[in-house]
Scaffold this motif. Structure first.
Motif, PDB file in Angstrom:
ATOM      1  N   GLN A 144       0.810  -1.217   0.000  1.00 44.34           N
ATOM      2  CA  GLN A 144       0.000   0.000   0.000  1.00 44.34           C
ATOM      3  C   GLN A 144       0.845   1.269   0.000  1.00 44.34           C
ATOM      4  O   GLN A 144       0.509   2.249  -0.669  1.00 44.34           O
ATOM      5  CB  GLN A 144      -0.941  -0.004   1.208  1.00 44.34           C
ATOM      6  CG  GLN A 144      -1.898   1.184   1.231  1.00 44.34           C
ATOM      7  CD  GLN A 144      -3.030   0.994   2.199  1.00 44.34           C
ATOM      8  OE1 GLN A 144      -3.765   0.017   2.118  1.00 44.34           O
ATOM      9  NE2 GLN A 144      -3.186   1.913   3.145  1.00 44.34           N
ATOM     10  N   SER A 145       1.945   1.239   0.727  1.00 46.05           N
ATOM     11  CA  SER A 145       2.800   2.421   0.762  1.00 46.05           C
ATOM     12  C   SER A 145       3.601   2.600  -0.519  1.00 46.05           C
ATOM     13  O   SER A 145       4.260   3.629  -0.708  1.00 46.05           O
ATOM     14  CB  SER A 145       3.759   2.337   1.955  1.00 46.05           C
ATOM     15  OG  SER A 145       4.569   1.182   1.868  1.00 46.05           O
ATOM     16  N   LEU A 146       3.550   1.599  -1.419  1.00 45.11           N
ATOM     17  CA  LEU A 146       4.306   1.656  -2.673  1.00 45.11           C
ATOM     18  C   LEU A 146       3.384   1.718  -3.886  1.00 45.11           C
ATOM     19  O   LEU A 146       3.760   1.289  -4.972  1.00 45.11           O
ATOM     20  CB  LEU A 146       5.220   0.429  -2.791  1.00 45.11           C
ATOM     21  CG  LEU A 146       6.282   0.264  -1.704  1.00 45.11           C
ATOM     22  CD1 LEU A 146       6.977  -1.089  -1.837  1.00 45.11           C
ATOM     23  CD2 LEU A 146       7.306   1.381  -1.776  1.00 45.11           C
ATOM     24  N   GLU A 147       2.179   2.236  -3.701  1.00 42.19           N
ATOM     25  CA  GLU A 147       1.198   2.245  -4.787  1.00 42.19           C
ATOM     26  C   GLU A 147       1.706   2.953  -6.033  1.00 42.19           C
ATOM     27  O   GLU A 147       1.387   2.560  -7.155  1.00 42.19           O
ATOM     28  CB  GLU A 147      -0.095   2.915  -4.317  1.00 42.19           C
ATOM     29  CG  GLU A 147      -0.994   2.015  -3.491  1.00 42.19           C
ATOM     30  CD  GLU A 147      -2.299   2.692  -3.165  1.00 42.19           C
ATOM     31  OE1 GLU A 147      -2.377   3.928  -3.327  1.00 42.19           O
ATOM     32  OE2 GLU A 147      -3.241   2.002  -2.753  1.00 42.19           O
ATOM     33  N   ASP A 148       2.477   4.003  -5.849  1.00 44.03           N
ATOM     34  CA  ASP A 148       2.948   4.791  -6.989  1.00 44.03           C
ATOM     35  C   ASP A 148       4.315   4.353  -7.497  1.00 44.03           C
ATOM     36  O   ASP A 148       4.901   5.026  -8.355  1.00 44.03           O
ATOM     37  CB  ASP A 148       3.000   6.276  -6.597  1.00 44.03           C
ATOM     38  CG  ASP A 148       1.623   6.827  -6.274  1.00 44.03           C
ATOM     39  OD1 ASP A 148       0.656   6.396  -6.929  1.00 44.03           O
ATOM     40  OD2 ASP A 148       1.521   7.665  -5.361  1.00 44.03           O
ATOM     41  N   ALA A 149       4.823   3.247  -6.990  1.00 41.55           N
ATOM     42  CA  ALA A 149       6.123   2.746  -7.440  1.00 41.55           C
ATOM     43  C   ALA A 149       5.990   2.126  -8.824  1.00 41.55           C
ATOM     44  O   ALA A 149       4.882   1.815  -9.302  1.00 41.55           O
ATOM     45  CB  ALA A 149       6.676   1.721  -6.458  1.00 41.55           C
ATOM     46  N   THR A 150       7.124   1.914  -9.475  1.00 45.03           N
ATOM     47  CA  THR A 150       7.119   1.309 -10.808  1.00 45.03           C
ATOM     48  C   THR A 150       6.819  -0.186 -10.705  1.00 45.03           C
ATOM     49  O   THR A 150       7.029  -0.799  -9.650  1.00 45.03           O
ATOM     50  CB  THR A 150       8.483   1.497 -11.481  1.00 45.03           C
ATOM     51  OG1 THR A 150       9.487   0.813 -10.703  1.00 45.03           O
ATOM     52  CG2 THR A 150       8.829   2.969 -11.574  1.00 45.03           C
ATOM     53  N   PRO A 151       6.326  -0.799 -11.789  1.00 43.47           N
ATOM     54  CA  PRO A 151       6.084  -2.249 -11.760  1.00 43.47           C
ATOM     55  C   PRO A 151       7.316  -3.066 -11.400  1.00 43.47           C
ATOM     56  O   PRO A 151       7.197  -4.132 -10.785  1.00 43.47           O
ATOM     57  CB  PRO A 151       5.615  -2.538 -13.193  1.00 43.47           C
ATOM     58  CG  PRO A 151       5.007  -1.269 -13.657  1.00 43.47           C
ATOM     59  CD  PRO A 151       5.826  -0.185 -13.029  1.00 43.47           C
ATOM     60  N   SER A 242     -11.068   5.055  -4.086  1.00 43.37           N
ATOM     61  CA  SER A 242      -9.879   4.876  -3.261  1.00 43.37           C
ATOM     62  C   SER A 242      -9.017   3.745  -3.821  1.00 43.37           C
ATOM     63  O   SER A 242      -9.476   2.601  -3.943  1.00 43.37           O
ATOM     64  CB  SER A 242     -10.277   4.557  -1.815  1.00 43.37           C
ATOM     65  OG  SER A 242      -9.145   4.170  -1.059  1.00 43.37           O
ATOM     66  N   THR A 243      -7.779   4.073  -4.156  1.00 41.97           N
ATOM     67  CA  THR A 243      -6.869   3.028  -4.632  1.00 41.97           C
ATOM     68  C   THR A 243      -6.466   2.100  -3.493  1.00 41.97           C
ATOM     69  O   THR A 243      -6.160   0.927  -3.736  1.00 41.97           O
ATOM     70  CB  THR A 243      -5.612   3.657  -5.255  1.00 41.97           C
ATOM     71  OG1 THR A 243      -5.021   4.576  -4.317  1.00 41.97           O
ATOM     72  CG2 THR A 243      -5.961   4.405  -6.527  1.00 41.97           C
ATOM     73  N   HIS A 244      -6.464   2.603  -2.253  1.00 46.11           N
ATOM     74  CA  HIS A 244      -6.179   1.745  -1.101  1.00 46.11           C
ATOM     75  C   HIS A 244      -7.238   0.648  -0.989  1.00 46.11           C
ATOM     76  O   HIS A 244      -6.924  -0.542  -0.873  1.00 46.11           O
ATOM     77  CB  HIS A 244      -6.167   2.551   0.204  1.00 46.11           C
ATOM     78  CG  HIS A 244      -5.035   3.520   0.302  1.00 46.11           C
ATOM     79  ND1 HIS A 244      -3.963   3.520  -0.573  1.00 46.11           N
ATOM     80  CD2 HIS A 244      -4.790   4.523   1.187  1.00 46.11           C
ATOM     81  CE1 HIS A 244      -3.119   4.477  -0.239  1.00 46.11           C
ATOM     82  NE2 HIS A 244      -3.602   5.107   0.825  1.00 46.11           N
ATOM     83  N   THR A 245      -8.500   1.073  -1.041  1.00 46.92           N
ATOM     84  CA  THR A 245      -9.597   0.106  -0.928  1.00 46.92           C
ATOM     85  C   THR A 245      -9.612  -0.849  -2.111  1.00 46.92           C
ATOM     86  O   THR A 245      -9.842  -2.054  -1.952  1.00 46.92           O
ATOM     87  CB  THR A 245     -10.941   0.840  -0.838  1.00 46.92           C
ATOM     88  OG1 THR A 245     -10.909   1.743   0.274  1.00 46.92           O
ATOM     89  CG2 THR A 245     -12.081  -0.138  -0.664  1.00 46.92           C
ATOM     90  N   SER A 246      -9.354  -0.337  -3.310  1.00 48.64           N
ATOM     91  CA  SER A 246      -9.322  -1.190  -4.501  1.00 48.64           C
ATOM     92  C   SER A 246      -8.235  -2.248  -4.377  1.00 48.64           C
ATOM     93  O   SER A 246      -8.449  -3.421  -4.700  1.00 48.64           O
ATOM     94  CB  SER A 246      -9.089  -0.336  -5.748  1.00 48.64           C
ATOM     95  OG  SER A 246     -10.138   0.580  -5.953  1.00 48.64           O
ATOM     96  N   GLY A 247      -7.056  -1.839  -3.915  1.00 47.33           N
ATOM     97  CA  GLY A 247      -5.972  -2.793  -3.760  1.00 47.33           C
ATOM     98  C   GLY A 247      -6.272  -3.859  -2.737  1.00 47.33           C
ATOM     99  O   GLY A 247      -6.033  -5.054  -2.959  1.00 47.33           O
ATOM    100  N   GLN A 248      -6.824  -3.461  -1.588  1.00 45.97           N
ATOM    101  CA  GLN A 248      -7.135  -4.438  -0.545  1.00 45.97           C
ATOM    102  C   GLN A 248      -8.232  -5.393  -0.994  1.00 45.97           C
ATOM    103  O   GLN A 248      -8.160  -6.602  -0.728  1.00 45.97           O
ATOM    104  CB  GLN A 248      -7.541  -3.713   0.731  1.00 45.97           C
ATOM    105  CG  GLN A 248      -6.402  -2.949   1.389  1.00 45.97           C
ATOM    106  CD  GLN A 248      -6.822  -2.270   2.679  1.00 45.97           C
ATOM    107  OE1 GLN A 248      -7.901  -2.503   3.203  1.00 45.97           O
ATOM    108  NE2 GLN A 248      -5.961  -1.404   3.201  1.00 45.97           N
TER     109      GLN A 248
END
Length: 346
Positions: A144-151, A242-248
């Motif tokens: 979650q803390s790395l949502e904007d990191a590269t693939p 929410s990208t957090h909620t989508s990811g979870q």
């Protein structure tokens, strides 16, 4: 090879392919929504099968203690993140407690139910609930803390999560393998082929999960939100998704699919703490065949992988894994020549 042997091999390949297809669908789902190539998908398979096996012995499975540890870590991370965001301890504590509710309830129920020797179906549901709860926690702690990191960064994190989950599997389950009882032990003659009840259950559950996934994405608000996130993460965020909620939610669905897959293959093969890696990797091959973007393509690719594995084990059993994983090389080459790069890859 005569017709009867070919029929048996084809049935075995399609049966395995149905399970690989579920894992391929989960891999495509996680990648399209979060851009994470989720290597540890197979660990959910092993955890599901081994959790049920330990419940069969009347003991509390190690996944319960691992779930509580992971929930505690996620709760502390959520507490600190919320406090840094708005500086209010009240909302931070509520968010932390919300993270703990489901894991603690499921763990407490499992600790009570383990020595009761409940029916197999109840133990299976409990096993799926335990492993499914891992999904959002794994996302919260590792991604979650790395949502904007590269693939590429997310891929490296996935490798680390894989090794961690495999190590925890050895710690909590041991090196001994387990084989679960079949959910339906009857056999049926279909021409030259004997079809087991477990095979029919695999087909039925796979078809049911695929149908439920289709209904979820087509009819539910959450499903449409995930589709929007998969199409354009930035646009979805601007629309209030929410990208957090989508990811979870995505990881929860992946864990659910993995746990169910583990229950399906548990009666057909002996599962060890590290068995999930090879099983998940075959699902990943199916997802790569589909370009990590097409759900029907992932299912067709999985059936192809299953059939190739089955016939390969007949002709050269020592090299069946090599044959399956070699399939990915020309597919990767073709995909690299045909596909461009999107803006989100940079």
């Amino acid at each position: 090879m005569d017709f009867s042997i070919a029929s048996i091999l084809l049935l075995d390949g399609v049966t395995n392919g149905a399970v690989y297809g579920l894992l391929g669908l989960a891999t495509v789902l996680v990648f399209t929504v979060t851009r994470v190539i989720f290597i540890p998908q197979g660990e959910f398979v092993a955890y599901g099968a081994l959790t049920l096996a330990i419940l069969q012995t009347g003991k509390v499975p190690g996944t319960v203690w691992l779930l509580l540890i992971l929930a505690a870590c996620a709760s502390v991370m959520e507490l600190l993140a919320r406090w840094r965001h708005d500086g209010r301890w009240g909302s931070a504590v509520r968010a932390a407690l919300k993270t703990l509710v489901a894991p603690v309830l499921i763990s407490g129920l499992t600790i009570w139910a383990a020595p009761q020797q409940l029916p197999l179906a109840v133990q299976a549901v409990l096993s799926v609930a335990i492993v499914t709860t891992f999904g959002p926690l794994v996302y919260r702690v590792a991604y979650q803390s790395l949502e904007d990191a590269t693939p590429l960064v997310l891929l490296i994190v996935s490798v680390g999560v894989h090794f961690a989950m495999t190590g925890f599997g050895l710690l909590f389950f041991g090196a001994e393998g387990y084989r679960n009882p079949a959910f339906w032990g009857d056999n049926f003659e279909l021409g030259p082929v004997r079809v087991s009840g477990q095979t029919l259950i695999i087909f039925a559950v796979a078809a049911a999960l695929i149908t439920l996934l289709w209904l979820f994405f087509e009819r539910s608000l959450f499903g449409k939100a995930l589709r929007a996130t998969a199409v354009n993460r930035t646009g979805a965020r601007l629309m209030g998704i929410s990208t957090h909620t989508s990811g979870q939610l995505t990881f929860m669905m992946a864990a659910l699919i993995g746990a169910v897959s583990g229950l399906l293959i548990g009666p057909t093969t002996t599962v060890f703490y590290d068995s999930g890696f090879l099983i998940g990797l075959k699902g990943f091959v199916a997802a790569v065949v589909a370009g990590l973007s097409s759900y029907p393509g992932a299912m067709l690719g999985a059936l192809f992988v299953g059939v190739v594995e089955s016939f390969g084990s007949f002709w050269a059993s020592a090299f069946k894994e090599v044959i399956v994983f070699t399939l990915i090389l020309p597919v990767l080459l073709w995909r690299s020549l045909q596909s461009g790069h999107s803006d989100e890859d940079h």
